[in-house]
Motif scaffolding. Structure first.
Motif, short mmCIF file in Angstrom:
data_model
loop_
_atom_site.label_atom_id
_atom_site.label_comp_id
_atom_site.label_asym_id
_atom_site.label_seq_id
_atom_site.Cartn_x
_atom_site.Cartn_y
_atom_site.Cartn_z
N LYS A 162 7.51 12.56 2.06
CA LYS A 162 6.67 12.87 1.47
C LYS A 162 5.50 11.63 1.62
N VAL A 163 4.16 11.95 1.51
CA VAL A 163 3.14 11.18 1.63
C VAL A 163 2.12 11.34 0.60
N HIS A 164 1.94 10.39 -0.29
CA HIS A 164 0.90 10.63 -1.12
C HIS A 164 -0.38 9.54 -0.97
N ALA A 165 -1.44 10.40 -0.50
CA ALA A 165 -2.40 9.66 -0.20
C ALA A 165 -3.50 9.24 -1.03
N ARG A 166 -3.79 8.02 -0.93
CA ARG A 166 -5.19 7.26 -1.62
C ARG A 166 -4.79 7.53 -3.25
N ALA A 167 -3.93 6.89 -3.58
CA ALA A 167 -3.31 6.66 -4.96
C ALA A 167 -4.46 5.79 -5.72
N VAL A 168 -5.06 6.26 -6.77
CA VAL A 168 -6.24 5.77 -7.56
C VAL A 168 -5.73 4.61 -8.11
N PRO A 169 -6.48 3.42 -7.97
CA PRO A 169 -6.36 2.30 -8.81
C PRO A 169 -6.33 2.43 -10.11
N HIS A 170 -5.19 1.78 -10.90
CA HIS A 170 -5.26 1.88 -12.32
C HIS A 170 -4.84 3.24 -12.91
N ASP A 171 -4.51 4.09 -12.08
CA ASP A 171 -4.04 5.62 -12.62
C ASP A 171 -2.68 5.38 -13.09
N LEU A 172 -2.48 5.98 -14.31
CA LEU A 172 -1.13 6.08 -14.86
C LEU A 172 -0.38 7.21 -14.77
N THR A 173 -1.01 8.07 -13.81
CA THR A 173 -0.37 9.19 -13.56
C THR A 173 1.06 9.08 -12.70
N GLN A 174 2.20 9.37 -13.03
CA GLN A 174 3.17 9.39 -12.35
C GLN A 174 3.14 10.12 -10.85
N ILE A 175 3.58 9.19 -9.85
CA ILE A 175 3.89 9.94 -8.51
C ILE A 175 5.24 9.97 -8.16
N PRO A 176 6.04 11.00 -8.48
CA PRO A 176 7.36 11.22 -8.21
C PRO A 176 8.04 11.71 -6.85
N ALA A 177 9.08 11.29 -6.55
CA ALA A 177 9.79 11.81 -5.49
C ALA A 177 11.09 11.82 -5.74
N SER A 178 11.97 12.61 -5.03
CA SER A 178 13.41 12.56 -5.38
C SER A 178 14.25 12.17 -3.76
N ASP A 179 15.35 11.83 -3.96
CA ASP A 179 16.21 11.69 -2.73
C ASP A 179 15.54 10.50 -2.00
N VAL A 180 15.10 9.46 -2.40
CA VAL A 180 14.39 8.37 -1.73
C VAL A 180 15.20 7.14 -1.63
N LYS A 181 15.12 6.53 -0.53
CA LYS A 181 15.78 5.19 -0.15
C LYS A 181 15.00 4.09 -0.02
N ALA A 182 13.64 4.30 0.34
CA ALA A 182 12.60 3.28 0.50
C ALA A 182 11.21 3.96 0.30
N VAL A 183 10.29 3.29 -0.25
CA VAL A 183 8.82 3.70 -0.20
C VAL A 183 7.99 2.61 0.34
N LEU A 184 7.08 2.90 1.41
CA LEU A 184 6.15 2.11 1.87
C LEU A 184 4.77 2.32 1.26
N GLU A 185 4.21 1.05 0.89
CA GLU A 185 2.82 1.24 0.38
C GLU A 185 1.99 0.55 1.33
N ILE A 186 1.00 1.26 1.87
CA ILE A 186 0.02 0.90 2.69
C ILE A 186 -1.63 1.09 2.36
N ASN A 187 -2.45 0.36 2.85
CA ASN A 187 -3.90 0.58 2.44
C ASN A 187 -4.08 2.40 2.44
N GLY A 188 -4.63 2.59 1.32
CA GLY A 188 -5.12 4.09 1.21
C GLY A 188 -6.13 4.61 2.09
N GLY A 189 -5.70 5.61 2.72
CA GLY A 189 -6.37 6.25 3.96
C GLY A 189 -5.89 5.90 5.15
N LEU A 190 -4.84 5.12 5.31
CA LEU A 190 -4.60 4.85 6.50
C LEU A 190 -3.31 5.63 7.35
#
Length: 164
Positions: free
Chosen positions: A110-138
């Motif tokens: 799953k890719v969640h693109a451009r998560a909004v700064p300060h947003d408290l909405t949860q971004i869920p996923a299941s069966d995850v071993k790792a999450v990579l955060e990179i610059n929005g839009g990249l």
């Protein structure tokens, strides 16, 4: 480039917004597995990111909060000891981020693109071993999407792209 990030691949090099990252092409040896770097590959090509590891409860809770910037070739890799359900939010996060949710085989699910700064909405996923955060839009600019494979020591011998 009109505000749009563009990626260009040239014989094992990625030119992205003026930054250059080298990765192995088909005729080159596999990259070195290192804790502080991840490699991604897919139909779109390949990329390397320098990463900070967040593998404790405290490090994962803090994440990239309060950071005013993130180098384009950098990110944070959240590593879990076993596959689990996760939920991220952007509380106290000052920059937009792309979140890549990765399974135990090192495959982006799953890719969640451009998560909004300060947003408290949860971004869920299941069966995850790792999450990579990179610059929005990249992720979109580079073509990184579901099915891309990650190389990192956190993934075992059964990984789609193994260090062994």
């Amino acid at each position: 480039m009109g505000g749009l990030l563009r990626a260009l691949t040239l014989g094992g090099a990625l030119i992205l917004g003026g930054a250059l990252a080298i990765w192995p092409g088909p005729s080159q040896a596999a990259p070195e597995c290192r804790e502080d770097a991840v490699y991604l590959r897919g139909d779109w090509g390949s990329a390397r990111f320098s990463v900070e590891i967040a593998d404790s409860v405290g490090e994962r809770a803090r994440g990239l909060m309060h950071r005013e910037s993130l180098p384009r070739s950098a990110g944070m890799l959240f590593v879990y000891h076993q596959s689990t359900a996760v939920a991220f939010w952007m509380k106290n996060t000052l920059i937009p981020l792309d979140l890549l949710f990765i399974d135990a085989r090192g495959v982006v699910q799953k890719v969640h693109a451009r998560a909004v700064p300060h947003d408290l909405t949860q971004i869920p996923a299941s069966d995850v071993k790792a999450v990579l955060e990179i610059n929005g839009g990249l992720a979109k600019a580079m073509g990184i999407g579901v099915g891309s494979e990650m190389l990192h020591p956190s993934f075992g011998r059964d990984a789609a792209w193994s260090c062994d």
